[in-house]
Design an enzyme around this catalytic site. Structure first.
Site, PDB file in Angstrom:
ATOM      1  N   ILE A   1     121.206  84.830  -9.200  1.00  0.00           N
ATOM      2  CA  ILE A   1     121.808  83.972 -10.225  1.00  0.00           C
ATOM      3  C   ILE A   1     123.043  84.664 -10.768  1.00  0.00           C
ATOM      4  CG2 ILE A   1     120.284  84.954 -11.993  1.00  0.00           C
ATOM      5  CD1 ILE A   1     120.418  82.260 -13.445  1.00  0.00           C
TER       6      ILE A   1
ATOM      7  N   GLN B   1     129.983  83.633 -19.788  1.00  0.00           N
ATOM      8  CA  GLN B   1     128.744  84.318 -20.133  1.00  0.00           C
ATOM      9  C   GLN B   1     128.518  84.317 -21.640  1.00  0.00           C
ATOM     10  OE1 GLN B   1     128.949  88.188 -18.288  1.00  0.00           O
ATOM     11  NE2 GLN B   1     128.706  87.383 -16.224  1.00  0.00           N
ATOM     12  N   ARG B   2     127.242  84.566 -22.029  1.00  0.00           N
ATOM     13  CA  ARG B   2     126.827  84.599 -23.436  1.00  0.00           C
ATOM     14  C   ARG B   2     127.000  83.253 -24.125  1.00  0.00           C
ATOM     15  NH1 ARG B   2     125.884  89.786 -25.093  1.00  0.00           N
ATOM     16  NH2 ARG B   2     126.671  91.448 -23.740  1.00  0.00           N
ATOM     17  N   LYS B   3     126.825  82.173 -23.363  1.00  0.00           N
ATOM     18  CA  LYS B   3     126.915  80.833 -23.935  1.00  0.00           C
ATOM     19  C   LYS B   3     125.687  79.993 -23.643  1.00  0.00           C
ATOM     20  CE  LYS B   3     131.981  80.718 -23.815  1.00  0.00           C
ATOM     21  NZ  LYS B   3     133.195  79.967 -23.379  1.00  0.00           N
ATOM     22  N   GLY B   4     124.636  80.613 -23.092  1.00  0.00           N
ATOM     23  CA  GLY B   4     123.396  79.899 -22.837  1.00  0.00           C
ATOM     24  C   GLY B   4     123.293  79.281 -21.458  1.00  0.00           C
ATOM     25  N   TYR B   5     124.319  79.418 -20.612  1.00  0.00           N
ATOM     26  CA  TYR B   5     124.285  78.779 -19.293  1.00  0.00           C
ATOM     27  C   TYR B   5     123.286  79.466 -18.358  1.00  0.00           C
ATOM     28  CZ  TYR B   5     128.573  76.552 -20.938  1.00  0.00           C
ATOM     29  OH  TYR B   5     129.481  75.842 -21.674  1.00  0.00           O
TER      30      TYR B   5
ATOM     31  N   GLU C   1     112.901  86.469  -7.493  1.00  0.00           N
ATOM     32  CA  GLU C   1     112.790  87.446  -6.417  1.00  0.00           C
ATOM     33  C   GLU C   1     113.112  88.842  -6.947  1.00  0.00           C
ATOM     34  OE1 GLU C   1     115.306  88.318  -2.372  1.00  0.00           O
ATOM     35  OE2 GLU C   1     114.708  86.242  -2.739  1.00  0.00           O
TER      36      GLU C   1
ATOM     37  N   SER D   1     118.137  92.968 -11.372  1.00  0.00           N
ATOM     38  CA  SER D   1     119.161  93.861 -11.916  1.00  0.00           C
ATOM     39  C   SER D   1     118.880  94.097 -13.391  1.00  0.00           C
ATOM     40  CB  SER D   1     120.552  93.239 -11.735  1.00  0.00           C
ATOM     41  OG  SER D   1     120.650  92.044 -12.509  1.00  0.00           O
TER      42      SER D   1
END
Length: 503
Positions: A295, A302-306, A328, A332
Site C-alpha cells: 500500500i 499523506q496524513r489526510k486519512g487516505y 502480507e 514496514s
C-alpha cells in the site's frame, strides 16, 4: 553539464567504516555507501530507514573507532575453532536474486520524480529499465563497460528485458552516475508512463487523454473513488504503477508479472479528471488470506486519512468474501504504525458498542407502563422532515443518514449481543443504574471485529488493555476503553460501507 564520477563503497553489511554525522542537532552513526569526486558521499544512518539516506559533504564526517562499539554488539565474534569458510549452499535463481536484492537497492537511482504538478523526493530504489538514450550516455562514461550493471552469475539478453526480477534490478544500476537534472524521473500522472527527460514528458502529457484509471468502480463517496484494476487485463498500466510505487516502498520485492494481482486505486475527482492519491494491491488467490500485498499513499497526500480509507476497504473486501484477512508480512515501520492504528481503532469502536447500555444514537429511552425494552431500540426520530437544521458533515462532506435501525442493541452481532448481561441496581433515591457485563474470549472478539486473533492480541497488548489478568481473565472497562481512545486519538471510520459497490 559536468558529470561527477562515483566510486561504490563496500556493501552495507560488510563496511567497517563508521562515522559520526551531526544530524538535526544530534550525533548519528553512519556508513558510507558511495563516494563522488565532487566531495559528496552517500550515507546510511544506523537505526534509521533507508528513505533517510542522503548525499552529504565528506567534511561533515568524523571517523569512529570500530573497537569502541565492539562491546555493544549483540552477537559474539566467531571463535578460532570455527571454520573460517563454509561451503555455500546451492541456491535457486530466485534465491540468488533475493540475496543480491539488498546490495543492488542500497542506493536510490533517482533523487526526485516529477509527477504531474509535484516534484517528489524519492525514498527507495525502483528498477526502471534503462532507455536507449541512457544506454548511449552510460557507454560513453569513463570506465563503463557491459559488466558494470550486471549481477555476477546472472546472464541476460538486454538491460531492457522484463523477463526476470534480476534483469529489472540490474537495469537501473547504471544510473548510479547520474546527477543534477539527470537524476530526475518524469512520470505521467494519468497513465504512469515514465520518461528520462522533461521534453518527452511535456510532449506526452499534451496528448495523454486518460481521465481515470482503467477497471471498474468499487467505491464512490463524493469525489473519492476506488477503482479495481485487474493486473492481467491492464498489464502495462499495472507494471508502470508498480514501478512508481516501488520508489516509496522498500520491503516488497517487485515482480513484473501482475497477472495474479488486483490493484485498488484511490482517486480524487475534479471537473476534468480523477487524480491518483494512492493505491494498494492484493493477490487474487491468497492461501494465507492476505487482503493486502502493498500500500502506498503518494507523499503529497499523506496524513489526510487516505491510507486508513484503503486499509478499511481492504478489510471490507475480505469481510464480504467471508474471510478474515490480514496484510502480507513483513510490514514496514510506517505500515505497522498504520495497521496498529486501524486495529486499535476497530477494537475501541467495538468495545464502545459492546459496553454501552444504549446505542450511541439513542442517549435516552422513554417507556410507559413498565421497564424499557432495549432490544431493537431505534435512533431518535428527526424533529421535522421539512426543517433545515444544520447537521454534522460526513468524512467527504455528505450528511450522514441517521434514519437507520439496529438489528440488535448497539448494532452488534447476534452472537455477541447474546453474551451481554445488563445489570441494573436501584439507587437510594429510587432511580436505577444499569451496567453491561460481557464474558467472551479473544477468539470471539477477533471474529466480531473481523481481525486475526494474533492481530487483535497484538493491538490489545500495545494499547495496554492486556496489562493485568486474574486467573487468566482480563477485565476491560468502558473507562479503560475511553482512556485508550483519547491516548490514541481514535477517530470515526473513513469508510462508509453503504458506498461500497462490490457485488
Amino acid at each position: 553539464m559536468t558529470e561527477s564520477s562515483t566510486t561504490p563503497a563496500r556493501s552495507r553489511n560488510s563496511s567497517k567504516e563508521i562515522y559520526v554525522v551531526i544530524k538535526d542537532g544530534a550525533e548519528q552513526l553512519a556508513h558510507i555507501l558511495q563516494r563522488r569526486s565532487d566531495g559528496q558521499v552517500y550515507v546510511h544512518y544506523d537505526g534509521l530507514d533507508k528513505r533517510l539516506d542522503e548525499w552529504i559533504p565528506v567534511a561533515s564526517l568524523k571517523p569512529v573507532d570500530p573497537s569502541a562499539r565492539k562491546r555493544k554488539r549483540d552477537t559474539p565474534s566467531p571463535t578460532p575453532t570455527e571454520p573460517e569458510t563454509q561451503p555455500e549452499p546451492i541456491m535457486t535463481e530466485e534465491e540468488f536474486d533475493i540475496k543480491h536484492h539488498k546490495q543492488i537497492t542500497a542506493k536510490r537511482n533517482f533523487d526526485k520524480v516529477n509527477f504531474g504538478q509535484w516534484r517528489i523526493k524519492t525514498w527507495y530504489f525502483s528498477p526502471y529499465p534503462l532507455t536507449d538514450s541512457e544506454l548511449e550516455d552510460s557507454a560513453g562514461l569513463p570506465g563503463s563497460s557491459a559488466s558494470t550493471s550486471k549481477i555476477p552469475g546472472v546472464n541476460r539478453a538486454t538491460v531492457r528485458s522484463h523477463g526476470r526480477t534480476s534483469d529489472l534490478l540490474a537495469g537501473g544500476l547504471t544510473r548510479s552516475h547520474l546527477s543534477g537534472e539527470k537524476s530526475i524521473l518524469w512520470v505521467c500522472d494519468r497513465c504512469f508512463k515514465y520518461m528520462a527527460d522533461g521534453a518527452a514528458w511535456e510532449m506526452h502529457i499534451k496528448h495523454c487523454d486518460r481521465r481515470h484509471p482503467p477497471g471498474r468502480k468499487v467505491y464512490q463517496r463524493g469525489a473519492h473513488i476506488i477503482w479495481e484494476v485487474d493486473g492481467a487485463k491492464d498489464k502495462l498500466y499495472c507494471q508502470n504503477l508498480s514501478l512508481f510505487g516501488k520508489l516509496f516502498i522498500d520491503v516488497k520485492t517487485l515482480f513484473f508479472d501482475c497477472d495474479n494481482f488486483l490493484f485498488y486505486i484511490l482517486t480524487d475527482a475534479d471537473s476534468q479528471r480523477d487524480h491518483v492519491l494512492g493505491f494498494f494491491s492484493k493477490e487474487k488467490i491468497s492461501y494465507d488470506d492476505y487482503n493486502l500485498a502493498c500500500i502506498i499513499v503518494l507523499p503529497p497526500y499523506q496524513r489526510k486519512g487516505y491510507g486508513m480509507l484503503m486499509i478499511e476497504f481492504s478489510y471490507e473486501v475480505s469481510c464480504r468474501a467471508g474471510k478474515i484477512g490480514t496484510p502480507e508480512r513483513p510490514l514496514s515501520d510506517l505500515g505497522l504504525r498504520s495497521y496498529l492504528t486501524y486495529w486499535v481503532a476497530t477494537l475501541v469502536r467495538f468495545f464502545r458498542r459492546l459496553l454501552s447500555v444504549l446505542p450511541p444514537d439513542r442517549p435516552t429511552v422513554t417507556s410507559s407502563g413498565g421497564l424499557p425494552d432495549l432490544t431493537g431500540v431505534l435512533p431518535l426520530p428527526s424533529d421535522d422532515p421539512n426543517s433545515r437544521k444544520k447537521r454534522a458533515k460526513g468524512w467527504d462532506g455528505e450528511t450522514p443518514d441517521i434514519n437507520t435501525t439496529f438489528a440488535s442493541p448497539n448494532g452488534l452481532d447476534d452472537n455477541i449481543a447474546a453474551m451481554r448481561t445488563v445489570l441494573t441496581r436501584s439507587n437510594p433515591d429510587g432511580s436505577a443504574t444499569s451496567h453491561v457485563v460481557v464474558r467472551c474470549t479473544l477468539a470471539e472478539i477477533a471474529l466480531a471485529t473481523n481481525l486475526r486473533i494474533e492481530d487483535a492480541a497484538f493491538a490489545l497488548n500495545e494499547c495496554g488493555l492486556l496489562g493485568s489478568s486474574i486467573e487468566g481473565l482480563v477485565g476491560i472497562t468502558r473507562e479503560m476503553v475511553e482512556a485508550v481512545a483519547k491516548e490514541r486519538n481514535v477517530k470515526r471510520m473513513c469508510l462508509d460501507p453503504a458506498h461500497v459497490m462490490l457485488t
